[in-house]
Design a protein around this motif. Structure first.
Motif, mmCIF file in Angstrom:
data_model
loop_
_atom_site.group_PDB
_atom_site.id
_atom_site.type_symbol
_atom_site.label_atom_id
_atom_site.label_comp_id
_atom_site.label_asym_id
_atom_site.label_seq_id
_atom_site.Cartn_x
_atom_site.Cartn_y
_atom_site.Cartn_z
ATOM 1 N N UNK A 197 54.926 52.009 131.597
ATOM 2 C CA UNK A 197 53.846 51.711 132.544
ATOM 3 C C UNK A 197 53.563 50.212 132.584
ATOM 4 N N UNK A 198 53.588 49.566 131.424
ATOM 5 C CA UNK A 198 53.366 48.124 131.372
ATOM 6 C C UNK A 198 54.480 47.388 132.092
ATOM 7 N N UNK A 199 55.714 47.842 131.891
ATOM 8 C CA UNK A 199 56.849 47.214 132.572
ATOM 9 C C UNK A 199 56.661 47.273 134.078
ATOM 10 N N UNK A 200 56.277 48.427 134.588
ATOM 11 C CA UNK A 200 56.090 48.586 136.034
ATOM 12 C C UNK A 200 55.001 47.625 136.536
ATOM 13 N N UNK A 201 53.905 47.504 135.781
ATOM 14 C CA UNK A 201 52.805 46.625 136.167
ATOM 15 C C UNK A 201 53.257 45.168 136.161
ATOM 16 N N UNK A 202 54.000 44.781 135.132
ATOM 17 C CA UNK A 202 54.481 43.404 135.035
ATOM 18 C C UNK A 202 55.442 43.081 136.172
ATOM 19 N N UNK A 203 56.326 44.036 136.479
ATOM 20 C CA UNK A 203 57.282 43.822 137.572
ATOM 21 C C UNK A 203 56.557 43.527 138.880
ATOM 22 N N UNK A 204 55.584 44.350 139.204
ATOM 23 C CA UNK A 204 54.862 44.174 140.468
ATOM 24 C C UNK A 204 54.135 42.837 140.506
ATOM 25 N N UNK A 205 53.517 42.471 139.384
ATOM 26 C CA UNK A 205 52.785 41.205 139.341
ATOM 27 C C UNK A 205 53.722 40.010 139.471
ATOM 28 N N UNK A 206 54.840 40.046 138.753
ATOM 29 C CA UNK A 206 55.752 38.908 138.747
ATOM 30 C C UNK A 206 56.598 38.831 140.005
ATOM 31 N N UNK A 207 57.064 40.007 140.474
ATOM 32 C CA UNK A 207 57.977 40.028 141.617
ATOM 33 C C UNK A 207 57.251 39.874 142.945
ATOM 34 N N UNK A 208 56.055 40.426 143.046
ATOM 35 C CA UNK A 208 55.384 40.473 144.350
ATOM 36 C C UNK A 208 54.026 39.754 144.366
ATOM 37 N N UNK A 209 53.119 40.137 143.461
ATOM 38 C CA UNK A 209 51.751 39.639 143.566
ATOM 39 C C UNK A 209 51.628 38.135 143.342
ATOM 40 N N UNK A 210 52.235 37.643 142.247
ATOM 41 C CA UNK A 210 52.146 36.208 141.977
ATOM 42 C C UNK A 210 52.824 35.406 143.080
#
Length: 229
Positions: free
Chosen positions: A194-207
């Motif tokens: 779950x943490x990996x999925x959250x980090x991916x979205x933040x790093x790949x898209x949100x940031x």
């Protein structure tokens, strides 16, 4: 299986004809044959490798298109990527997280090609997609170095934003993810999916979206989540 062998031969022909600058009509005819073979292809664990081969052909065609300003090769690369995406979407080899990540990469690839961005950045993204498709990983196993590089890229991101260089800032965000975080995903996923999925979205898209929108209110870095592992 005969269909797989036939498809492999057609893909080899496409490679050869692209390299020899054969008439575009001949290459497009081979692409049509490949599309027909793919449509008849049974569900198989080999589908990701077929998609990877199509992307290799697209990459070679795109390099010619950009370096020689060749419209026909550009259209050919677009067609090959579209076929690769179609085949990928018909496959069920990947879980929801992997599918989402790859779909995001494919969307970006289509934008880059449509905008005729430099073939080095397109080739780099294609290599990343191929690595995820086939499960290959040739990066250093020195995770501390990878984390350090991510921090360095984010430090540079913030410095560029401070100077108003948003395009450069976005380049560092992309490099932090594609060149470093991608190689950490397997181990992070084992610890906390779950943490990996959250980090991916933040790093790949949100940031990245925050940088594109020139948003100065970056109160946290996705990298800060790593400390909780």
């Amino acid at each position: 299986m005969k269909q797989a062998d036939d498809l492999h031969l057609v893909l080899l022909d496409i490679h050869s004809k692209i390299e020899s600058n054969a008439p575009s009509g001949e290459i497009l005819a081979d692409v049509a044959v490949a599309e027909q073979l793919v449509s008849e292809f049974p569900k198989s664990q080999q589908v990701p490798f077929v998609v990877s081969d199509l992307l290799t052909a697209a990459d070679e065609s795109y390099q010619i298109a950009i370096s020689e300003n060749d419209i026909e090769h550009h259209l050919m690369s677009v067609s090959l990527v579209d076929k690769a995406v179609q085949l990928f979407m018909s496959d069920s080899s990947f879980d929801e997280r992997q599918t989402g990540e790859l779909a995001s990469f494919f969307d970006e690839l289509k934008i880059k090609i449509a905008q005729k961005q430099d073939f080095v950045s397109v080739g780099k993204l294609i290599t990343t997609i191929q690595r995820d498709l086939t499960g290959t990983d040739s990066a250093s196993s020195d995770h501390e170095h990878l984390y350090a590089m991510i921090r360095q890229h984010y430090d540079r991101t913030l410095a560029e934003i401070k100077d108003g260089n948003y395009a450069k800032a976005e380049e560092h965000v992309i490099a932090a993810y594609l060149d470093n975080f991608e190689y950490l995903e397997a181990d992070i996923g084992k610890a906390d999916e779950a943490l990996l999925h959250k980090m991916e979205l933040n790093m790949r898209e949100n940031l990245r979206a925050m940088v594109q929108e020139k948003n100065h209110m970056m109160r946290y870095s996705p990298l800060s989540m790593i400390q909780y592992l």
